[in-house]
Design a protein around this motif. Structure first.
Motif, PDB file in Angstrom:
ATOM      1  N   LYS A 185       7.947  11.627  39.959  1.00  0.00           N
ATOM      2  CA  LYS A 185       8.160  11.184  41.333  1.00  0.00           C
ATOM      3  C   LYS A 185       8.075   9.675  41.373  1.00  0.00           C
ATOM      4  O   LYS A 185       7.315   9.058  40.639  1.00  0.00           O
ATOM      5  CB  LYS A 185       7.107  11.785  42.260  1.00  0.00           C
ATOM      6  N   ARG A 186       8.858   9.063  42.257  1.00  0.00           N
ATOM      7  CA  ARG A 186       8.890   7.599  42.371  1.00  0.00           C
ATOM      8  C   ARG A 186       8.115   7.165  43.597  1.00  0.00           C
ATOM      9  O   ARG A 186       8.324   7.670  44.694  1.00  0.00           O
ATOM     10  CB  ARG A 186      10.325   7.118  42.475  1.00  0.00           C
ATOM     11  N   TYR A 195       3.354   9.235  37.847  1.00  0.00           N
ATOM     12  CA  TYR A 195       4.349   8.705  38.772  1.00  0.00           C
ATOM     13  C   TYR A 195       5.021   7.464  38.195  1.00  0.00           C
ATOM     14  O   TYR A 195       4.433   6.731  37.410  1.00  0.00           O
ATOM     15  CB  TYR A 195       3.696   8.326  40.106  1.00  0.00           C
ATOM     16  N   GLU A 196       6.252   7.242  38.599  1.00  0.00           N
ATOM     17  CA  GLU A 196       6.950   5.996  38.304  1.00  0.00           C
ATOM     18  C   GLU A 196       6.730   5.104  39.524  1.00  0.00           C
ATOM     19  O   GLU A 196       7.106   5.470  40.637  1.00  0.00           O
ATOM     20  CB  GLU A 196       8.437   6.251  38.094  1.00  0.00           C
ATOM     21  N   VAL A 197       6.105   3.951  39.327  1.00  0.00           N
ATOM     22  CA  VAL A 197       5.659   3.126  40.445  1.00  0.00           C
ATOM     23  C   VAL A 197       6.395   1.791  40.459  1.00  0.00           C
ATOM     24  O   VAL A 197       6.530   1.129  39.426  1.00  0.00           O
ATOM     25  CB  VAL A 197       4.136   2.872  40.377  1.00  0.00           C
ATOM     26  N   PHE A 198       6.843   1.411  41.642  1.00  0.00           N
ATOM     27  CA  PHE A 198       7.399   0.086  41.890  1.00  0.00           C
ATOM     28  C   PHE A 198       6.376  -0.640  42.746  1.00  0.00           C
ATOM     29  O   PHE A 198       6.125  -0.241  43.887  1.00  0.00           O
ATOM     30  CB  PHE A 198       8.742   0.181  42.619  1.00  0.00           C
ATOM     31  N   ARG A 245       3.880   3.564  33.811  1.00  0.00           N
ATOM     32  CA  ARG A 245       5.246   3.233  34.225  1.00  0.00           C
ATOM     33  C   ARG A 245       5.202   2.513  35.566  1.00  0.00           C
ATOM     34  O   ARG A 245       5.345   3.122  36.628  1.00  0.00           O
ATOM     35  CB  ARG A 245       6.088   4.492  34.312  1.00  0.00           C
ATOM     36  N   LYS A 258       6.789  -0.885  37.533  1.00  0.00           N
ATOM     37  CA  LYS A 258       7.690  -2.033  37.601  1.00  0.00           C
ATOM     38  C   LYS A 258       7.112  -2.979  38.640  1.00  0.00           C
ATOM     39  O   LYS A 258       6.962  -2.612  39.806  1.00  0.00           O
ATOM     40  CB  LYS A 258       9.095  -1.608  37.975  1.00  0.00           C
ATOM     41  N   PHE A 305      12.824   6.542  47.010  1.00  0.00           N
ATOM     42  CA  PHE A 305      11.472   6.840  46.561  1.00  0.00           C
ATOM     43  C   PHE A 305      11.007   8.148  47.182  1.00  0.00           C
ATOM     44  O   PHE A 305      11.457   8.525  48.256  1.00  0.00           O
ATOM     45  CB  PHE A 305      10.515   5.709  46.977  1.00  0.00           C
ATOM     46  N   ASN A 306      10.077   8.799  46.515  1.00  0.00           N
ATOM     47  CA  ASN A 306       9.480  10.011  47.053  1.00  0.00           C
ATOM     48  C   ASN A 306       8.348   9.701  48.020  1.00  0.00           C
ATOM     49  O   ASN A 306       8.016  10.515  48.875  1.00  0.00           O
ATOM     50  CB  ASN A 306       8.961  10.900  45.928  1.00  0.00           C
TER      51      ASN A 306
END
Length: 75
Positions: free
Chosen positions: A3-4, A24-27, A50, A52, A68-69
């Motif tokens: 999930k983002r 999670y993929e995090v921005f 992960r 960014k 994004f989620n």
């Protein structure tokens, strides 16, 4: 796929890294250069996270169009 998550005003990055370690993929958007530097330093200690890091004002940042989620802002 993971999930983002978009974190606005990521501060020192602790929440972003914790979310990334949960899969999670995090921005992480942060505008203060010293805090961005701190996040990047923490990420070197958590190489599998992960995250960014985006150095920008979250009112003006250009974000990926694929969405994004979840979006979070911790005050």
């Amino acid at each position: 796929p993971p999930k983002r998550v978009l974190e606005l005003g990521a501060g020192g990055g602790q929440n972003a890294i914790a979310l990334a370690e949960k899969g999670y993929e995090v921005f992480a958007v942060e505008r203060e250069p010293l805090l961005v530097k701190h996040i990047r330093r923490l990420l070197r200690q958590h190489s599998g996270a992960r995250v960014k890091v985006i150095e920008a004002d979250f009112y003006q940042v250009a974000l990926p169009e694929d969405g994004f989620n979840a979006v979070c802002y911790w005050d």
